[in-house]
Design an enzyme around this catalytic site. Sequence first.
Site, mmCIF file in Angstrom:
data_model
loop_
_atom_site.group_PDB
_atom_site.id
_atom_site.type_symbol
_atom_site.label_atom_id
_atom_site.label_comp_id
_atom_site.label_asym_id
_atom_site.label_seq_id
_atom_site.Cartn_x
_atom_site.Cartn_y
_atom_site.Cartn_z
ATOM 1 N N PHE A 124 46.344 45.187 24.400
ATOM 2 C CA PHE A 124 47.737 45.834 25.040
ATOM 3 C C PHE A 124 48.705 45.615 24.215
ATOM 4 O O PHE A 124 48.693 44.753 23.230
ATOM 5 C CB PHE A 124 47.359 44.549 25.805
ATOM 6 C CG PHE A 124 48.965 44.290 26.835
ATOM 7 C CD1 PHE A 124 48.908 44.814 27.753
ATOM 8 C CD2 PHE A 124 50.363 43.437 26.583
ATOM 9 C CE1 PHE A 124 50.132 44.406 28.160
ATOM 10 C CE2 PHE A 124 51.216 43.604 27.181
ATOM 11 C CZ PHE A 124 51.431 44.130 28.398
ATOM 12 N N ASP A 193 43.193 37.489 21.359
ATOM 13 C CA ASP A 193 43.619 37.936 23.811
ATOM 14 C C ASP A 193 42.967 37.709 24.949
ATOM 15 O O ASP A 193 42.026 37.903 25.034
ATOM 16 C CB ASP A 193 44.514 38.814 23.356
ATOM 17 C CG ASP A 193 45.768 39.200 25.017
ATOM 18 O OD1 ASP A 193 45.421 38.055 25.205
ATOM 19 O OD2 ASP A 193 46.793 39.798 24.350
ATOM 20 N N TYR A 218 50.544 33.315 33.450
ATOM 21 C CA TYR A 218 50.879 33.611 34.727
ATOM 22 C C TYR A 218 49.856 34.848 35.009
ATOM 23 O O TYR A 218 50.581 35.271 36.323
ATOM 24 C CB TYR A 218 52.179 34.164 34.752
ATOM 25 C CG TYR A 218 52.249 35.497 33.524
ATOM 26 C CD1 TYR A 218 51.940 36.289 33.569
ATOM 27 C CD2 TYR A 218 52.932 35.091 32.481
ATOM 28 C CE1 TYR A 218 52.007 37.430 32.401
ATOM 29 C CE2 TYR A 218 52.832 36.527 31.014
ATOM 30 C CZ TYR A 218 52.758 37.124 31.396
ATOM 31 O OH TYR A 218 52.201 38.010 29.907
ATOM 32 N N LYS A 219 48.749 35.119 34.867
ATOM 33 C CA LYS A 219 47.969 35.944 36.012
ATOM 34 C C LYS A 219 46.686 34.650 36.003
ATOM 35 O O LYS A 219 47.142 34.011 37.573
ATOM 36 C CB LYS A 219 47.142 36.428 33.823
ATOM 37 C CG LYS A 219 48.057 37.618 33.255
ATOM 38 C CD LYS A 219 47.285 38.589 32.472
ATOM 39 C CE LYS A 219 48.086 39.416 31.136
ATOM 40 N NZ LYS A 219 48.779 40.593 32.180
ATOM 41 N N ARG A 366 44.750 50.069 38.787
ATOM 42 C CA ARG A 366 43.859 48.927 38.860
ATOM 43 C C ARG A 366 44.066 47.749 39.758
ATOM 44 O O ARG A 366 44.766 47.168 40.145
ATOM 45 C CB ARG A 366 44.806 48.206 37.504
ATOM 46 C CG ARG A 366 44.158 47.470 36.553
ATOM 47 C CD ARG A 366 44.509 47.064 35.532
ATOM 48 N NE ARG A 366 46.274 46.285 35.591
ATOM 49 C CZ ARG A 366 46.868 45.317 34.664
ATOM 50 N NH1 ARG A 366 46.010 45.019 33.181
ATOM 51 N NH2 ARG A 366 47.856 44.931 34.654
HETATM 52 C C1 LIG Z 1 46.463 41.175 26.745
HETATM 53 C C2 LIG Z 1 47.705 40.977 26.721
HETATM 54 N N1 LIG Z 1 48.287 40.508 26.434
HETATM 55 C C3 LIG Z 1 49.720 39.936 26.250
HETATM 56 C C4 LIG Z 1 50.567 39.933 27.507
HETATM 57 C C5 LIG Z 1 52.394 40.738 27.659
HETATM 58 O O1 LIG Z 1 52.506 38.657 26.658
HETATM 59 P P1 LIG Z 1 53.845 37.819 27.078
HETATM 60 O O2 LIG Z 1 53.361 37.401 27.764
HETATM 61 O O3 LIG Z 1 54.416 37.479 25.915
HETATM 62 O O4 LIG Z 1 54.872 39.200 27.708
HETATM 63 C C6 LIG Z 1 49.712 40.862 28.969
HETATM 64 C C7 LIG Z 1 49.865 40.754 30.078
HETATM 65 O O5 LIG Z 1 50.198 41.908 30.918
HETATM 66 C C8 LIG Z 1 48.549 41.364 28.156
HETATM 67 O O6 LIG Z 1 47.871 42.308 29.283
#
Ligand SMILES: Cc1ncc(COP(=O)(O)O)c(C=O)c1O
Length: 407
Positions: A124, A193, A218-219, A366
């Site tokens: 990402f 991550d 938030y996911k 997706r």
């Molecule tokens: C793998 C991954 N890391 C990080 C993020 C986003 O990071 P942040 O919450 O800092 O915007 C996402 C967002 O979709 C993601 O898919």
Amino acid sequence: MTLEDAQQLDEADPLAFARERFQLPESLIYLDGNSLGALPAATQSRVDRLIAGEWRVDLISSWTKHDWIDAPLRIASKLAPIVGAKPNELAIADSTSVCLFKLLSAAVRARPGRRVILAQQGNFPTDTYVAQGLAEMLRLELRLVPADHIGNAIDEQTATVTLSHVDYRSGARADMRAVNDAARAAGALVVWDLSHSAGAIELRLDEAGCDLAVGCGYKYLNGGPGSPAFMFVAERLQDELRPPLQGWFGHSEPFAFEESYRPTSGISRFLTGTPSIIALAALEAGIDTFEGVAMADVEAKSRALLALFIEQVERRCGGEVSLFGPRDLEARGSHVCFAHPDGYAVIQALIARGVVGDFRAPDLMRFGFTPLYTRFEEACRAGDILADILANREWDQPRFRERKKVT
Ligand SMILES: Cc1ncc(COP(=O)(O)O)c(C=O)c1O
């Protein structure tokens, strides 16, 4: 798989009860919980209570009276069974990007003399940008390699490795144990991550020998838009590592107002500044949707939903779309991408028909399956609607080609 078969799977689903923990519009089939989780039924009253019953009434004394001060760690400890960690190995703070910067830089600092940050190619983008910025600042080398080659690329020059556990596009699941073992043998640290894993599949961070990890709130954790992120720091590393983003929330005695920074011990030293208490209340409601839920059931349902959807799409859509990422469901997280040359327009046409997925450039449609609230019946109907849209070229309209700011 007929609609009736799918309905029978819903009737036998041990997680069916959890759907009531969310407020989902019945007119939608929501397959985007991997981008923004649905609204938990308890969130609004939880946030209202905090505002009207705590902030309005008790103002500043709420920090102690309502224990706001310990909220980032208290709420983080509820994540322990969801990610397979000890309660004192978790903290809620900042955004995923900022948490990643904090842990990556703390890890690099703990391995002086090593010049390489090894990172996943095609991760990402925010992960890559954070690593690039850190490498530039510290004059280190950033080496990007495909996820499945990371284990072999670790050597004695590697300070830190960073990768996603589940890839945001292909859904491929990295071999956590193998990467951790290779890094440990070479003396490097790993920052995972977990944004596309936490809450969607079973994680055993301690058992897999993880050092460090971050993930989105938030996911699949349903914390709401812009919810704070979480950090995992293995207990054995907490007092060895020192995050360079020093703030008073990580100080030994914040209210001594000392001139110099003295990091506190344990996970608290990874905190920086005043947390958003309103956002934390929403995230707590999100994490509470997992109460009494076995993560093994979550993973089993995730796999069954994916199996049904993939089978349905491939059977009904013929060769018009192609599966992207591993076919083996054990090697996946809880989302799936199908490639189509006009994927963006197809996703817009689907949304217009009440099926919400998203689009990831260059050509990926997706679909995320959130085991706590997605029904088998919905996965089945979504596959049928996609087939219908493709068969009738319903997507082939100028209004569906207009690119929005968020895809
Ligand atoms: C793998 C991954 N890391 C990080 C993020 C986003 O990071 P942040 O919450 O800092 O915007 C996402 C967002 O979709 C993601 O898919």
